[in-house]
Structure formats: structure tokens, C-alpha cells
Scaffold this motif. Structure first.
Motif, PDB file in Angstrom:
ATOM      1  N   ARG A 128       0.826  -1.219   0.000  1.00  0.00           N
ATOM      2  CA  ARG A 128       0.000   0.000   0.000  1.00  0.00           C
ATOM      3  C   ARG A 128       0.857   1.265   0.000  1.00  0.00           C
ATOM      4  O   ARG A 128       0.365   2.348  -0.283  1.00  0.00           O
ATOM      5  CB  ARG A 128      -0.930   0.013   1.219  1.00  0.00           C
ATOM      6  N   LEU A 129       2.109   1.112   0.371  1.00  0.00           N
ATOM      7  CA  LEU A 129       3.006   2.262   0.388  1.00  0.00           C
ATOM      8  C   LEU A 129       3.443   2.596  -1.038  1.00  0.00           C
ATOM      9  O   LEU A 129       3.649   1.710  -1.862  1.00  0.00           O
ATOM     10  CB  LEU A 129       4.230   1.975   1.255  1.00  0.00           C
ATOM     11  N   ARG A 130       3.581   3.865  -1.323  1.00  0.00           N
ATOM     12  CA  ARG A 130       3.943   4.300  -2.666  1.00  0.00           C
ATOM     13  C   ARG A 130       5.383   3.911  -2.993  1.00  0.00           C
ATOM     14  O   ARG A 130       6.213   3.690  -2.099  1.00  0.00           O
ATOM     15  CB  ARG A 130       3.799   5.812  -2.769  1.00  0.00           C
ATOM     16  N   GLN A 131       5.662   3.856  -4.277  1.00  0.00           N
ATOM     17  CA  GLN A 131       7.035   3.630  -4.707  1.00  0.00           C
ATOM     18  C   GLN A 131       7.874   4.834  -4.285  1.00  0.00           C
ATOM     19  O   GLN A 131       7.433   5.976  -4.383  1.00  0.00           O
ATOM     20  CB  GLN A 131       7.104   3.459  -6.227  1.00  0.00           C
ATOM     21  N   GLY A 132       9.042   4.569  -3.795  1.00  0.00           N
ATOM     22  CA  GLY A 132       9.896   5.657  -3.354  1.00  0.00           C
ATOM     23  C   GLY A 132       9.756   5.984  -1.877  1.00  0.00           C
ATOM     24  O   GLY A 132      10.444   6.879  -1.378  1.00  0.00           O
ATOM     25  N   PHE A 133       8.861   5.286  -1.172  1.00  0.00           N
ATOM     26  CA  PHE A 133       8.744   5.497   0.268  1.00  0.00           C
ATOM     27  C   PHE A 133      10.071   5.115   0.927  1.00  0.00           C
ATOM     28  O   PHE A 133      10.574   4.007   0.744  1.00  0.00           O
ATOM     29  CB  PHE A 133       7.605   4.653   0.846  1.00  0.00           C
ATOM     30  N   THR A 134      10.630   6.036   1.679  1.00  0.00           N
ATOM     31  CA  THR A 134      11.966   5.818   2.242  1.00  0.00           C
ATOM     32  C   THR A 134      11.952   5.401   3.704  1.00  0.00           C
ATOM     33  O   THR A 134      13.009   5.189   4.301  1.00  0.00           O
ATOM     34  CB  THR A 134      12.812   7.096   2.108  1.00  0.00           C
ATOM     35  N   GLY A 135      10.768   5.298   4.295  1.00  0.00           N
ATOM     36  CA  GLY A 135      10.685   4.924   5.701  1.00  0.00           C
ATOM     37  C   GLY A 135      11.034   3.466   5.942  1.00  0.00           C
ATOM     38  O   GLY A 135      11.203   2.674   5.013  1.00  0.00           O
ATOM     39  N   ARG A 136      11.134   3.116   7.202  1.00  0.00           N
ATOM     40  CA  ARG A 136      11.469   1.759   7.608  1.00  0.00           C
ATOM     41  C   ARG A 136      10.224   0.877   7.586  1.00  0.00           C
ATOM     42  O   ARG A 136       9.169   1.270   8.090  1.00  0.00           O
ATOM     43  CB  ARG A 136      12.039   1.810   9.030  1.00  0.00           C
TER      44      ARG A 136
END
Length: 223
Positions: free
Chosen positions: A39-47
Motif C-alpha cells: 500500500r506504500l507508494r514507490q519511493g517510500f523511504t521509511g522503515r
């Protein structure tokens, strides 16, 4: 920049993660099912941490010890409450909130001092208001001219035990009411601020940053 930990990567959890990252914060999101991270977008940099959100080792992987806030927004009431309590009582995270589907339970936990949002009145905005200080100051109510706002205030622990009138004088605000154990309380002249209280005050919008800075510090000691 602050660090935020989110438990549950459903629609709301993903929305919170994206909003916080866009605001420049670091984010860790926990879910038992690693497929949820789609569900997270591409490029999400979080852990992205796969595990049970109330497990201490899982929380440590997510960096909860350094977290400014923790939001439990999974689909299980019990899991959300347990994880929130672990984050607050074991890791001393200063700002926590739990999503609760059962409004009756939500009221009980509010009385125990655990901030909750019942699903019947749910939105990601309500969670953000409880974990981001700038969202507190966005306010619950603005008078027609837009100059005054009723907002929640964040106070340094050093204010505990001080009278509400001292808070008003130091920050030049008018305290409208307190939330104590989930119930509203109209302060009297001698009412003191207690641990767990939420302070709701009328303030000038153009002084919101200054007010936040004043109350983020302990009151000056009398000489």
C-alpha cells in the motif's frame, strides 16, 4: 525532523506514513503481513518492519525508543491498546494514539489516559492532530475574523502542579477547559495542571509559534 512509528499498514496507516514523510519526518511502519507494505507508494523511504506491533523487539527495530509519537492503527482493538501501552509505559513515547472500533471501549481507555480515536468518527487527520504539535495549534474552532483559535496546548512536564492561571499568564492565553481522564473540566482559579491533562485554550493565531515555545519549556523557578 522527528521520528514516528506507525503500527498497521492499512489504508489509514499508509496515509499517515506518506503525510509524515512529506512533512520531512522519518517514519517506521509495522505490520504482521509484509504484503501490507504494497500500500506504500514507490519511493517510500521509511522503515518497513514485519512483526507484531506490541512485541518489544519489533518496536525496537522500528526505533520506538527515539520516537516522538506512536500511532496504533491496525484492525484489532486489543492489539492497538496493548501496543500503545507498551510504547508509552515501556519506551516512554511522549505522544501516543490508538484506533478503537468499539466506541464504548474508546471511552474507557480515554478515562485511563490513553488517547483514542473511535472508528465511527475516524480519519487520518484526527490521528495527526494528536501526534503533530503544529496540528494541535491548527485548532478545533476559529472565531469569524480568524484571529483567535481554540487549540490543544503541549506543555513541558515542569508545568505539572502549577495553577492554570500561571499557564495563562506565562503564555498570554485563556484556558477554556481541561480534559482529565476523558472528561471535560472547567478550571477554577485554584485548579492545577495534572499529569495526563489536555489543555484547551483560546489564543491569537499569529502568536501560536511563540506560545508553543514558551510552554515547551519548564516554568522559571521563583528566586
Amino acid at each position: 525532523m522527528a521520528h514516528f512509528v506507525i503500527m498497521g499498514c492499512g489504508r489509514v496507516g499508509a496515509t499517515l506514513a506518506h503525510t509524515l514523510e512529506d512533512a520531512g519526518h522519518s517514519v517506521a511502519i509495522i505490520d504482521q503481513d509484509d504484503r501490507a507494505f504494497r500500500r506504500l507508494r514507490q519511493g517510500f523511504t521509511g522503515r518497513k518492519v514485519t512483526g507484531v506491533g506490541f512485541d518489544r523487539d519489533t518496536l525496537k527495530q522500528a526505533g520506538v525508543a527515539e520516537a516522538y509519537a506512536f500511532a496504533a492503527v491496525s484492525s484489532g482493538d486489543n492489539s492497538n491498546i496493548l501496543a500503545t501501552r507498551v510504547a508509552r509505559e515501556t519506551f516512554h513515547v511522549p505522544h501516543v494514539v490508538a484506533r478503537i472500533y468499539d466506541p464504548g471501549r474508546a471511552e474507557i481507555y480515554q478515562r485511563l489516559g490513553i488517547p483514542t480515536v473511535a472508528a465511527v468518527r475516524w480519519s487520518a487527520d484526527q490521528v495527526l492532530r494528536r501526534i503533530l504539535p503544529e496540528q494541535h495549534l491548527a485548532g478545533d474552532f476559529r472565531e469569524p475574523s480568524g484571529r483567535l483559535v481554540l487549540a490543544e496546548l503541549d506543555l513541558d512536564a515542569g508545568w505539572i502542579g502549577h495553577r492554570v492561571s500561571e499557564i495563562e499568564k506565562a503564555a498570554d492565553v485563556r484556558v477554556a477547559y481541561l480534559t482529565r481522564f476523558g472528561e471535560g473540566l472547567l478550571p477554577e482559579p485554584g485548579t492545577a495542571y495534572q499529569d495526563g491533562d489536555t489543555v484547551h485554550a483560546m489564543l491569537q493565531v499569529d502568536r501560536s509559534s511563540q506560545i508553543a515555545q514558551i510552554l515547551a519549556k519548564a516554568p522559571a523557578k521563583e528566586s
